[in-house]
Structures are given as structure tokens and as C-alpha cells.
Design a protein around this motif. Sequence first.
Motif, PDB file in Angstrom:
ATOM      1  N   ALA A   1       0.810  -1.220   0.000  1.00 40.43           N
ATOM      2  CA  ALA A   1       0.000   0.000   0.000  1.00 40.43           C
ATOM      3  C   ALA A   1       0.843   1.270   0.000  1.00 40.43           C
ATOM      4  CB  ALA A   1      -0.943   0.004   1.199  1.00 40.43           C
ATOM      5  N   VAL A   2       2.038   1.237   0.586  1.00 41.78           N
ATOM      6  CA  VAL A   2       2.845   2.462   0.638  1.00 41.78           C
ATOM      7  C   VAL A   2       3.228   2.944  -0.762  1.00 41.78           C
ATOM      8  CG1 VAL A   2       3.746   2.029   2.940  1.00 41.78           C
ATOM      9  CG2 VAL A   2       5.067   1.301   0.970  1.00 41.78           C
ATOM     10  N   HIS A   3       3.184   2.063  -1.744  1.00 37.36           N
ATOM     11  CA  HIS A   3       3.545   2.442  -3.106  1.00 37.36           C
ATOM     12  C   HIS A   3       2.342   2.724  -3.997  1.00 37.36           C
ATOM     13  CE1 HIS A   3       7.666   1.542  -2.148  1.00 37.36           C
ATOM     14  NE2 HIS A   3       7.296   0.371  -1.703  1.00 37.36           N
ATOM     15  N   THR A   4       1.136   2.422  -3.500  1.00 41.88           N
ATOM     16  CA  THR A   4      -0.048   2.581  -4.345  1.00 41.88           C
ATOM     17  C   THR A   4      -1.145   3.452  -3.742  1.00 41.88           C
ATOM     18  OG1 THR A   4      -1.020   0.565  -3.433  1.00 41.88           O
ATOM     19  CG2 THR A   4       0.307   0.327  -5.426  1.00 41.88           C
ATOM     20  N   TYR A   5      -1.154   3.656  -2.429  1.00 46.88           N
ATOM     21  CA  TYR A   5      -2.249   4.368  -1.773  1.00 46.88           C
ATOM     22  C   TYR A   5      -2.320   5.830  -2.226  1.00 46.88           C
ATOM     23  CZ  TYR A   5      -5.095   6.752   1.616  1.00 46.88           C
ATOM     24  OH  TYR A   5      -6.054   7.536   2.182  1.00 46.88           O
ATOM     25  N   LEU A   6      -3.548   6.280  -2.525  1.00 52.33           N
ATOM     26  CA  LEU A   6      -3.823   7.694  -2.808  1.00 52.33           C
ATOM     27  C   LEU A   6      -4.940   8.152  -1.888  1.00 52.33           C
ATOM     28  CD1 LEU A   6      -3.772   7.839  -6.712  1.00 52.33           C
ATOM     29  CD2 LEU A   6      -2.115   8.838  -5.134  1.00 52.33           C
ATOM     30  N   PRO A   7      -4.752   9.278  -1.180  1.00 54.22           N
ATOM     31  CA  PRO A   7      -5.763   9.732  -0.232  1.00 54.22           C
ATOM     32  C   PRO A   7      -7.023  10.289  -0.884  1.00 54.22           C
ATOM     33  CG  PRO A   7      -3.931  11.250  -0.313  1.00 54.22           C
ATOM     34  CD  PRO A   7      -3.567  10.102  -1.172  1.00 54.22           C
ATOM     35  N   SER A   8      -6.989  10.537  -2.176  1.00 53.90           N
ATOM     36  CA  SER A   8      -8.153  11.070  -2.882  1.00 53.90           C
ATOM     37  C   SER A   8      -8.098  10.602  -4.324  1.00 53.90           C
ATOM     38  CB  SER A   8      -8.138  12.603  -2.821  1.00 53.90           C
ATOM     39  OG  SER A   8      -9.104  13.137  -3.691  1.00 53.90           O
ATOM     40  N   LYS A   9      -9.254  10.356  -4.887  1.00 55.12           N
ATOM     41  CA  LYS A   9      -9.297   9.941  -6.295  1.00 55.12           C
ATOM     42  C   LYS A   9      -8.910  11.079  -7.220  1.00 55.12           C
ATOM     43  CE  LYS A   9     -12.561   6.335  -5.534  1.00 55.12           C
ATOM     44  NZ  LYS A   9     -13.848   5.990  -5.179  1.00 55.12           N
TER      45      LYS A   9
END
Length: 137
Positions: free
Chosen positions: A37-45
Motif C-alpha cells: 500500500a505504501v507504493h499505491t495508496y492515494l488519499p483522494s481519487k
Amino acid sequence: MGNWVVVVQYYSDTYRTEFIRRGLETEEQALEELRAAVHTYLPSKHVVEQWRQVYRLAGQESYLVVIKGRLTKWECSLRVAELISDTTDPSAPERARTEGVVAEDAVPEDAAPEDSAAEDSAAEVSDGPQDRIPPGY
């Protein structure tokens, strides 16, 4: 259903906590999901990522992720957590309360009463997690 989750925490007009993954069976599974997740997570679309920096916090499996979008820069922290108590499900594990708890040392017969009282109060403070909400709060 497992008791491990991956969570992200960040500030965006208010402090927010989101669950990225729930119901993981083991800590190892949760850590694997965290590392992905640290490489793919985005807090907003709506974030169009330009670059990302990932910092591992020393001595922990916790990460600070800085994401630069076109208009904003996001800073969030990702970590794993284990469910240790759930008032809606009495069968939820309470391992954290029993794991690592050492049996109280026997008080020698010749110990002064005030010595054992001091040890008891110290044991009460250090035993188990201190994350319970006090009654009436």
C-alpha cells in the motif's frame, strides 16, 4: 475473519483514519499488505500523483508517505493494527491483554506492607494496554 488491519491516517480539513484492508488473519499478511500500500495508496481519487516519497519510521513497521499532486502535497502515515477488543463481538480476541503479562512476583514474607503496596500500584499501571475510555466519559 482476521483481526489485523492496515490503516492510514492524515489531515485534510480534519484528522482522518481510513481502513485500507480489514480482516487479515496474521500480522505477516497485514505487513505484506502495508508494504504494497505504501507504493499505491492515494488519499483522494482526484490526486494526480507527480512523485512519492516513502519513509520507514525507525524501529517500527510504520511509514510516512509524502505524495505530491498537481495542486497539493499529501502527508499520511500507514501502519498495521490488531483488534484486541470489540464490545459488539464478545468473542473478539483479547490476546494483547494476556500476552506478555508476567505472573506477579511473589512478595517475600518479610517484606514490609508498604513495599508490596508500591509494587501493586506499579503493576497496575504497567499491566496491559491503557487505551480504555474511562467510565462516564
